[in-house]
Design a protein around this motif. Structure first.
Motif, PDB file in Angstrom:
ATOM      1  N   GLY A 183      12.393  33.611   7.292  1.00  0.00           N
ATOM      2  CA  GLY A 183      13.339  32.500   7.263  1.00  0.00           C
ATOM      3  C   GLY A 183      12.771  31.192   7.784  1.00  0.00           C
ATOM      4  N   TYR A 185      10.879  27.833   7.047  1.00  0.00           N
ATOM      5  CA  TYR A 185      10.576  27.031   5.871  1.00  0.00           C
ATOM      6  C   TYR A 185       9.379  26.113   6.109  1.00  0.00           C
ATOM      7  CZ  TYR A 185      11.502  24.626   1.488  1.00  0.00           C
ATOM      8  OH  TYR A 185      11.397  24.140   0.212  1.00  0.00           O
ATOM      9  N   PHE A 186       9.345  25.485   7.268  1.00  0.00           N
ATOM     10  CA  PHE A 186       8.228  24.587   7.569  1.00  0.00           C
ATOM     11  C   PHE A 186       8.043  24.512   9.070  1.00  0.00           C
ATOM     12  CE2 PHE A 186       9.717  20.429   9.212  1.00  0.00           C
ATOM     13  CZ  PHE A 186      11.081  20.676   9.203  1.00  0.00           C
ATOM     14  N   PRO A 188       7.963  22.232  12.151  1.00  0.00           N
ATOM     15  CA  PRO A 188       8.323  20.877  12.615  1.00  0.00           C
ATOM     16  C   PRO A 188       7.224  20.203  13.424  1.00  0.00           C
ATOM     17  CG  PRO A 188      10.127  22.405  12.984  1.00  0.00           C
ATOM     18  CD  PRO A 188       8.938  23.239  12.585  1.00  0.00           C
TER      19      PRO A 188
ATOM     20  N   GLU B  67      15.028  22.747  17.152  1.00  0.00           N
ATOM     21  CA  GLU B  67      13.861  23.112  16.362  1.00  0.00           C
ATOM     22  C   GLU B  67      14.030  24.471  15.687  1.00  0.00           C
ATOM     23  OE1 GLU B  67      10.185  21.697  17.849  1.00  0.00           O
ATOM     24  OE2 GLU B  67       9.105  23.500  17.204  1.00  0.00           O
ATOM     25  N   LEU B  70      15.841  23.655  12.662  1.00  0.00           N
ATOM     26  CA  LEU B  70      15.089  22.735  11.805  1.00  0.00           C
ATOM     27  C   LEU B  70      14.045  23.476  10.972  1.00  0.00           C
ATOM     28  CD1 LEU B  70      14.560  19.805  11.004  1.00  0.00           C
ATOM     29  CD2 LEU B  70      12.995  19.622  12.935  1.00  0.00           C
ATOM     30  N   ARG B  71      13.296  24.372  11.601  1.00  0.00           N
ATOM     31  CA  ARG B  71      12.212  25.044  10.891  1.00  0.00           C
ATOM     32  C   ARG B  71      12.734  25.954   9.778  1.00  0.00           C
ATOM     33  NH1 ARG B  71       8.488  26.923  13.881  1.00  0.00           N
ATOM     34  NH2 ARG B  71       9.173  26.209  15.919  1.00  0.00           N
ATOM     35  N   ARG B  72      14.045  26.230   9.819  1.00  0.00           N
ATOM     36  CA  ARG B  72      14.638  27.128   8.829  1.00  0.00           C
ATOM     37  C   ARG B  72      15.386  26.364   7.735  1.00  0.00           C
ATOM     38  NH1 ARG B  72      14.477  32.164  10.888  1.00  0.00           N
ATOM     39  NH2 ARG B  72      13.717  32.310  13.025  1.00  0.00           N
ATOM     40  N   GLN B  73      15.369  25.040   7.816  1.00  0.00           N
ATOM     41  CA  GLN B  73      16.081  24.232   6.811  1.00  0.00           C
ATOM     42  C   GLN B  73      15.218  24.011   5.578  1.00  0.00           C
ATOM     43  OE1 GLN B  73      17.710  20.571   8.332  1.00  0.00           O
ATOM     44  NE2 GLN B  73      18.842  21.648   9.936  1.00  0.00           N
TER      45      GLN B  73
END
Lengths: 450, 450
Positions: A183, A185-186, A188, B67, B70-73
């Motif tokens: 889960g 995505y990127f 930060p 965070e 955020l990392r999962r968006q």
């Protein structure tokens, strides 16, 4: 060692660069708003293995001369460059797209975004021709009382380019993980807000788009004034320029490349691409006849309107077409250097008024070469091999006809001489041009600090 | 009499509207920057005879939660709408393109130009979704210390739209003669400078592009606040809105259409298109299983981040997921009405925290319908035939999978019922939507004066 290859751009101007092109049967008469025309032209340029297609631009209409000239001007209505190239990127695979956009009248966040978007849409084939906008008819469209003076425009341009590059670096190249299982995505930590605060702009960032495939779209510059050369030396990777003799072109080539070291750049990081407008015949006679046919299509009112800007305040319409202009003014300082070149030529050659506008009619003062494919290739080779050019910005006098002729006749001649590619080498415009992919400044700063 | 047909738009959001869509195997995981994904989606929508595709937009990244969230968006990097649609227009023939652009952060001349360009490039398939930008994370990208308040944004929006329409009218429809023989290209008497001087803008004009094929690109609006409804009544031809019950949708439909008369407009000049997010199964059980599969993919941090904006200043991450929120705040004034709808629903249904974010997860509070094609068509028909909708903005939960299902299963059901077209009727988006082509205001004023 691989032979150095010349770079070719196709400078696309609606119906063609000749001022009367739209009246010629070889042009597409409504081409400024005819998307099928541009698709044909881009696909022809790609068939000819051109590096890129290019459009000039200004966010306003340039009115020249009185109504008699205005109604005869074929350049009052045309596509916005970035939307145009986005469309064409979907129906081509290799060719690059150079879009002109103004640092004086655009916003850096929106500009960074649309060029990043174009670079992603085209899978790495975007380039930005950075202009400060020289036309004086634009400021009123943006609520300004006057066009900012050149020094201020160039100061803003330097800062603008810096901001745009900073926004393109918002995400590091490896910021996106996209792991469905976990889960995530990127990362930060690989997203950076620019927080730029400068004289002309305050831009927080980050950009809402990952780093362009090329790192940065290729940066192009087209002004040859002192300010323009400095901007090019600092930031540009290709420069479009206008010279009509190899000596002038050589001097410019050495000058602009010589300015790069103080910005920590090497000469090969900037490609100098003079304009050439080729009038091509299978024989020299055929080429000359084509040229004469085009010149005969110029209405005097249009010709006079083309030279009027060199004599500000003067009513040129009363002049005798077949006598030299009554006087030659000094070129104003800070104006694009093409003005100086043209006035100097008029003085030296003792042009009549008609000869002067016919000279400009070909490609607005750019280099016109009338001849056979071999003669045209000879001249290109001479410039390319003698420190005057890294390649050329080809300005077809009539579109699509003249581009077809160039691709069918001149490109094979250049290939036979080993001067031009026989297949695209890379996947991106940057790769085809032999330009390095720039690193991400945030990532580099972090590595340096570690 | 021809049966009234419903209008269908496909609201495209990268991997899909469900908040966890990017983790689902039916989505294209990198779709925000994958042009081939968008080409596939647009061509699927065109195969389904949709009127249009639509993307929402904001010129900035919306950070929600810490965070961990955020990392999962999956929605931090995506194409700029106008460049995206320009590209897709070259590989489609019928479908319209609705691009979102901000009247608060864009410039009217540049915006008028890019939409006119898109309309020419697509041969009359462009639409502009006029937004004042509701996100509070954007102003810093444009040198502002704060996001302007709603009243000021809407005041600017009214003037902005007026300027843009005025620029689109720069050339009358028959301004271009293009007569090669006489050398007359256009009639300057049919070119009009806008000379707009208003509170927010001074724009001289004219636009350097002839009138768009549709006269004006279709004007769309998506806010449902009081200001939003007023802007829609004054200027919009389609409105995207979010309701979950027919009674609410009917009330809105009557309200917004009732406001049009004072602007001299008729109710049929504005299409009301509520959002619907269909979760489609061949059986009801299959549909419910699909829905449960999606909901199970939501990480609690992401769910909490989605509801956090309703409780400004509160640390929602400490709340018990399986208890109701400790309190329900009043919706702040001036904020988009969706906030009010969601908070009212949470209060009425006594949602737990998890239920609330799962409710929002489907399509951010838009109407989610889980069922068979016939069940979904039933609900659409009910709204369409009872004064709640002129059509729908279809919000596929997962892309491309859910759009394929809609086109393959629901569209044929709507066609069998005679509710939806079986072939495109017109050449332009405006013609397909049954909207009139607006006249040129300058030409009309001259005729009125004559």
């Amino acid at each position: 060692m691989t032979q150095r290859k010349l770079r070719l751009g196709a400078f696309i101007m609606a119906t063609g660069h000749h001022i009367a092109a739209w009246r010629h049967p070889g042009s597409q008469i409504d081409s400024g708003v005819n998307i099928d025309h541009y698709i044909e032209v881009a696909q022809t340029a790609e068939r000819g293995l051109f590096d890129q297609v290019f459009v000039a631009d200004s966010p306003g209409i340039g009115f020249r001369g009185g109504e008699e000239a205005l109604r005869r001007q074929g350049r009052v209505s045309y596509f916005e460059p970035v939307t145009l190239w986005a469309a064409l990127s979907a129906v081509t695979k290799h060719i690059g797209f150079v879009a002109t956009a103004s640092t004086t009248y655009e916003d850096p966040y929106l500009l960074a975004r649309k060029f990043a978007s174009l670079d992603h849409i085209s899978k790495g084939r975007a380039a930005w021709n950075v202009v400060t906008t020289s036309a004086d008819n634009v400021h009123g469209n943006f609520g300004l009382d006057a066009h900012p003076d050149p020094a201020l425009r160039y100061e803003r341009a330097h800062e603008f380019v810096q901001v745009v590059k900073g926004l393109w670096d918002s995400f590091e190249d490896d910021a996106f993980v996209r792991d469905a299982a976990s889960g995530v995505y990127f990362d930060p930590a690989k997203l950076h807000a620019l927080n730029h605060v400068g004289k002309h702009f305050r831009v927080k960032g980050p950009l809402n788009l990952e780093r362009p495939p090329q790192g940065y779209p290729v940066i192009v510059q087209a002004g040859s004034s002192e300010d323009g050369k400095e901007l090019a030396a600092a930031t540009a990777e290709a420069i479009f320029t206008a010279w009509t003799s190899p000596a002038e072109a050589q001097a410019f080539y050495g000058d602009v490349k010589g300015r790069m070291a103080k910005y920590g750049r090497r000469p090969e990081q900037l490609l100098v691409l003079p304009g050439i407008s080729p009038v091509i015949g299978r024989t020299e006679e055929e080429a000359q006849a084509k040229w004469a046919e085009l010149q005969a299509l110029i209405h005097p009112a249009v010709g006079l309107a083309a030279i009027a800007p060199f004599w500000p305040g003067e009513d040129v319409s009363r002049w005798d077409l077949d006598a030299p202009p009554p006087y030659i003014p000094e070129a104003p300082k800070g104006i694009q250097s093409r003005t100086q070149v043209v006035l100097e030529l008029a003085r030296r050659e003792r042009f009549t008024v008609r000869q002067l506008y016919e000279y400009l009619a070909g490609a607005r003062g750019h280099w016109v070469v009338v001849g056979t494919p071999a003669q045209i290739a000879d001249r290109m080779q001479e410039w390319f091999e003698n420190g005057a050019a890294d390649g050329f910005n080809v300005m077809p006098p009539v579109l699509p006809a003249s581009l077809n002729e160039f691709v069918d006749l001149v490109v094979p001649e250049l290939q036979r001489r080993g001067l031009f590619r026989t297949a695209y080498e890379g996947r991106t415009l940057r790769e085809n041009l032999g330009l390095e992919r720039p690193g991400n400044a945030f990532a580099q700063a972090q590595r340096a600090a570690a």
